[in-house]
Scaffold this motif. Structure first.
Motif, short mmCIF file in Angstrom:
data_model
loop_
_atom_site.label_atom_id
_atom_site.label_comp_id
_atom_site.label_asym_id
_atom_site.label_seq_id
_atom_site.Cartn_x
_atom_site.Cartn_y
_atom_site.Cartn_z
N GLU A 119 0.83 -1.20 0.00
CA GLU A 119 0.00 0.00 0.00
C GLU A 119 0.87 1.26 0.00
OE1 GLU A 119 -3.59 2.12 2.53
OE2 GLU A 119 -3.07 0.04 2.95
N GLU A 120 1.93 1.27 0.82
CA GLU A 120 2.83 2.42 0.85
C GLU A 120 3.53 2.61 -0.49
OE1 GLU A 120 4.32 2.52 5.48
OE2 GLU A 120 5.19 1.03 4.13
N LEU A 121 3.94 1.50 -1.08
CA LEU A 121 4.64 1.56 -2.36
C LEU A 121 3.73 2.09 -3.46
CD1 LEU A 121 7.32 0.94 -3.78
CD2 LEU A 121 6.44 -1.35 -4.22
N TYR A 146 1.51 6.28 -7.04
CA TYR A 146 0.37 7.12 -7.40
C TYR A 146 0.73 8.60 -7.25
CZ TYR A 146 -4.09 9.47 -7.26
OH TYR A 146 -5.12 10.33 -7.50
N ASN A 147 1.34 8.95 -6.11
CA ASN A 147 1.70 10.35 -5.88
C ASN A 147 2.72 10.83 -6.92
OD1 ASN A 147 0.02 10.82 -3.70
ND2 ASN A 147 1.49 9.98 -2.26
N ARG A 148 3.64 9.98 -7.29
CA ARG A 148 4.64 10.35 -8.31
C ARG A 148 3.95 10.57 -9.66
NH1 ARG A 148 9.70 12.16 -7.86
NH2 ARG A 148 10.03 10.65 -6.25
N ARG A 192 2.21 14.41 -13.64
CA ARG A 192 1.18 13.96 -14.59
C ARG A 192 1.56 14.26 -16.04
NH1 ARG A 192 -4.11 12.95 -13.25
NH2 ARG A 192 -3.65 13.95 -11.28
N ALA A 193 2.05 15.45 -16.31
CA ALA A 193 2.39 15.81 -17.70
C ALA A 193 3.51 14.93 -18.24
CB ALA A 193 2.80 17.28 -17.77
N LEU A 196 -2.63 -0.14 -11.27
CA LEU A 196 -2.93 -0.52 -9.88
C LEU A 196 -2.94 0.69 -8.96
CD1 LEU A 196 -0.94 -3.84 -9.36
CD2 LEU A 196 -3.41 -3.55 -9.33
N SER A 197 -1.97 1.56 -9.15
CA SER A 197 -1.91 2.73 -8.28
C SER A 197 -3.12 3.63 -8.51
CB SER A 197 -0.60 3.51 -8.50
OG SER A 197 -0.58 4.13 -9.76
#
Length: 105
Positions: free
Chosen positions: A59-61, A66-68, A73-74, A92-93
């Motif tokens: 989950e942390e990974l 996801y945050n990265r 995003r661009a 998955l993220s």
């Protein structure tokens, strides 16, 4: 451990046994040229592992991934050329943190 270290090719062959021994006993190897640490990834953290081993849950990974992807995003928008593993991590993220799935690994 030895095979992985030899395959990486980062270390002179004569110090691979020294690096492996340090990783087994300490969870890390450090000299003037290299710093290597063990990372453990699983569904939960193991209290029996040495404190020097970095432990991450899936989950942390996936949260980090996801945050990265969100922060960059661009730059990450055109990911069709990624291999299937990169694409799977991306999907998955997104699904995990959009609440679309409950991930149990």
């Amino acid at each position: 451990m030895h095979r992985v270290l030899y395959a990486l090719g980062a270390f002179p062959k004569d110090i691979v046994p020294k690096v492996a021994e340090a990783l087994y006993h300490n969870g890390y190897y450090n000299d003037q040229q290299f710093r290597v640490r063990l990372f453990a990834i699983g569904s939960e953290k193991n209290k029996q592992l040495q404190e020097t081993v970095v432990q991450l849950t899936w989950e942390e990974l996936l949260d980090f991934i996801y945050n990265r992807f969100s922060e960059y995003r661009a730059q990450k928008a055109q990911n069709e050329q990624w291999d299937k593993d990169g694409g799977l991590l991306y999907q998955l993220s997104l699904r995990l943190f959009r609440g679309m799935i409950l991930l149990k690994l």
